[in-house]
Every structure is written in C-alpha cells, then in structure tokens.
Scaffold this motif. Structure first.
Motif, PDB file in Angstrom:
ATOM      1  N   LEU A 192       0.853  -1.186   0.000  1.00  0.00           N
ATOM      2  CA  LEU A 192       0.000   0.000   0.000  1.00  0.00           C
ATOM      3  C   LEU A 192       0.885   1.231   0.000  1.00  0.00           C
ATOM      4  CD1 LEU A 192      -2.643  -0.958   2.745  1.00  0.00           C
ATOM      5  CD2 LEU A 192      -2.943  -1.081   0.261  1.00  0.00           C
ATOM      6  N   ASP A 193       0.572   2.201  -0.852  1.00  0.00           N
ATOM      7  CA  ASP A 193       1.204   3.518  -0.815  1.00  0.00           C
ATOM      8  C   ASP A 193       0.228   4.485  -0.171  1.00  0.00           C
ATOM      9  OD1 ASP A 193       3.777   3.231  -2.141  1.00  0.00           O
ATOM     10  OD2 ASP A 193       2.622   2.726  -3.931  1.00  0.00           O
ATOM     11  N   VAL A 194       0.649   5.106   0.908  1.00  0.00           N
ATOM     12  CA  VAL A 194      -0.199   6.049   1.631  1.00  0.00           C
ATOM     13  C   VAL A 194       0.327   7.459   1.350  1.00  0.00           C
ATOM     14  CG1 VAL A 194      -1.176   6.686   3.859  1.00  0.00           C
ATOM     15  CG2 VAL A 194      -0.561   4.298   3.397  1.00  0.00           C
ATOM     16  N   PHE A 195      -0.561   8.355   0.921  1.00  0.00           N
ATOM     17  CA  PHE A 195      -0.230   9.704   0.441  1.00  0.00           C
ATOM     18  C   PHE A 195       0.401   9.608  -0.953  1.00  0.00           C
ATOM     19  CE2 PHE A 195       0.535  10.159   5.179  1.00  0.00           C
ATOM     20  CZ  PHE A 195      -0.767  10.556   5.451  1.00  0.00           C
ATOM     21  N   TYR A 196       0.445  10.746  -1.649  1.00  0.00           N
ATOM     22  CA  TYR A 196       0.883  10.704  -3.043  1.00  0.00           C
ATOM     23  C   TYR A 196       2.151  11.511  -3.314  1.00  0.00           C
ATOM     24  CZ  TYR A 196      -1.810  15.059  -2.894  1.00  0.00           C
ATOM     25  OH  TYR A 196      -2.307  16.282  -2.540  1.00  0.00           O
ATOM     26  N   SER A 197       2.461  12.517  -2.519  1.00  0.00           N
ATOM     27  CA  SER A 197       3.649  13.327  -2.795  1.00  0.00           C
ATOM     28  C   SER A 197       4.856  12.752  -2.053  1.00  0.00           C
ATOM     29  CB  SER A 197       3.426  14.794  -2.421  1.00  0.00           C
ATOM     30  OG  SER A 197       3.043  14.924  -1.081  1.00  0.00           O
ATOM     31  N   SER A 198       6.053  13.114  -2.507  1.00  0.00           N
ATOM     32  CA  SER A 198       7.275  12.435  -2.071  1.00  0.00           C
ATOM     33  C   SER A 198       7.592  12.624  -0.588  1.00  0.00           C
ATOM     34  CB  SER A 198       8.460  12.916  -2.917  1.00  0.00           C
ATOM     35  OG  SER A 198       8.613  14.327  -2.829  1.00  0.00           O
TER      36      SER A 198
END
Length: 207
Positions: free
Chosen positions: A170-176
């Motif tokens: 899972l990737d949580v949030f989108y900016s680096s």
C-alpha cells in the motif's frame, strides 16, 4: 448507503490511472471522474477488468480498480441518484454541472497561477469565471481545501526489491515528502481495499 459502479473505457483507464504527484492532479482527476459519471450510467456489475466504484455511507470515497492497481480518494460531494441518473452538489453549489467541471479543468490546466509569485495571476482568471458562474470561486476553494485521503494498492513487479519495495504494498499519500509504504504478504483482490477503508466494517490490524 450508495454503491455505484461504473465501467471504464480504455481512454478513462489511461486518464484516471495516470500517476498522481500533486493536489492539482487530484483536483483534475476528481473533475474528470464527475464529468464521466454525469454522462455514463452506473452498471449492475463491471464488465471490464478496470472500473470505478463510488461508495457513500459513513465514508464517501471513489475507488478505481484494475488488475494490478487499486486506489482511492475521498469524495467531498453529496450524491443524488434518482432512477439511473447521478447528480452531485457541493456545500456551495446546488448542482455541479459538466460546464463547471470543464471550467475548473481549464483553470488549472491553462493557468499556471499556483506557481506564480503574483496573487493577481491567480485572482484574475477566477474573477473571469465568477462573472459567468457566481459559485466558481467557492467551488475552487472547496477543492483546494478538501482532504484527499489518497491510498493505493500496487502489485509492482518492475520495482520489486525485497522488504525495501515489496511486490504487494500500500502507498499512503501521493507526494514524495509524506508518502510511505505498507508491505503486504499477499495481493489484494478486487474489493479488499474498499473493505479495508469501509468505516462500517471492523478494523483491520497490521500486527
């Protein structure tokens, strides 16, 4: 509770599943999704391997589903669903029209106003839009302030690297800066992300 399912064409798949890196890209995606739902009626069950679900209950979220990627963002508008039609309203607009979504898309696409050092580069285009549609500024303000709640499931063979970049995660949030991964032992099936985020379900545990 509303659960509305929409098949996606190849064109919508290419647009909606493009990588997201900024709030503006979230806003543009949301406007394109609303524009699509205003035109296309919901279906009983998806016929394609990529489709979209709008679920409104204790939570209000859009889920985009494909064989190797599922992701979700918050849906900040009221859903009205008489018969087979779907309409939307916001806190400041009784009806979100296709024209309004086009105006917002045009504003963020054509005006690089958010990166300008001059406030007038931001204000003047909004003034022009507001002359045509008085609720435009309030609507744009809502979009800029709403909490996105972005989360994505990936089955990522290309970048797999053991525990540093698990095949399923899972990737949580989108900016680096704030983003982080949660590794998964097995892949998610079609509606598992929806079940994970549904506030009416019991909580899932990480350990």
């Amino acid at each position: 509770m509303k659960l509305l399912t929409f098949d996606l064409t190849q064109k919508q798949y290419d647009e909606f599943f493009a990588p997201i890196r900024s709030k503006v890209e979230i806003i543009l995606l949301l406007m394109k999704i609303i524009k699509y739902m205003l035109i296309e009626p919901p279906v009983e069950a998806p016929k394609n391997s990529f489709y979209m679900i709008l679920k409104v209950s204790k939570m209000s979220r859009i889920f985009l589903i494909s064989p190797k990627k599922h992701f979700s963002i918050s849906f900040p508008f009221t859903v009205i669903n008489p018969d087979d039609k779907v309409y939307f309203k916001s806190k400041n607009l009784d009806s979100i029209s296709s024209k309004m979504t086009s105006d917002v898309i045009g504003f963020f696409n054509k005006n690089n106003s958010l990166s300008s050092s001059s406030i007038y580069d931001f204000v003047e285009p909004i003034d022009e839009l507001t002359l045509e549609e008085p609720g435009t500024w309030q609507f744009i303000k809502e979009l800029m302030l709403f909490e996105e709640g972005y989360i994505r499931y990936d089955h990522d063979e290309k970048h797999e690297d053991g525990d540093n970049h698990p095949l399923h995660h899972l990737d949580v949030f989108y900016s680096s800066s704030p983003t982080f991964k949660i590794g998964l032992k097995t892949g998610y099936k079609k509606l598992e992300l929806l079940d994970l985020l549904d506030l009416e379900n019991t909580c899932k545990y990480l350990s």
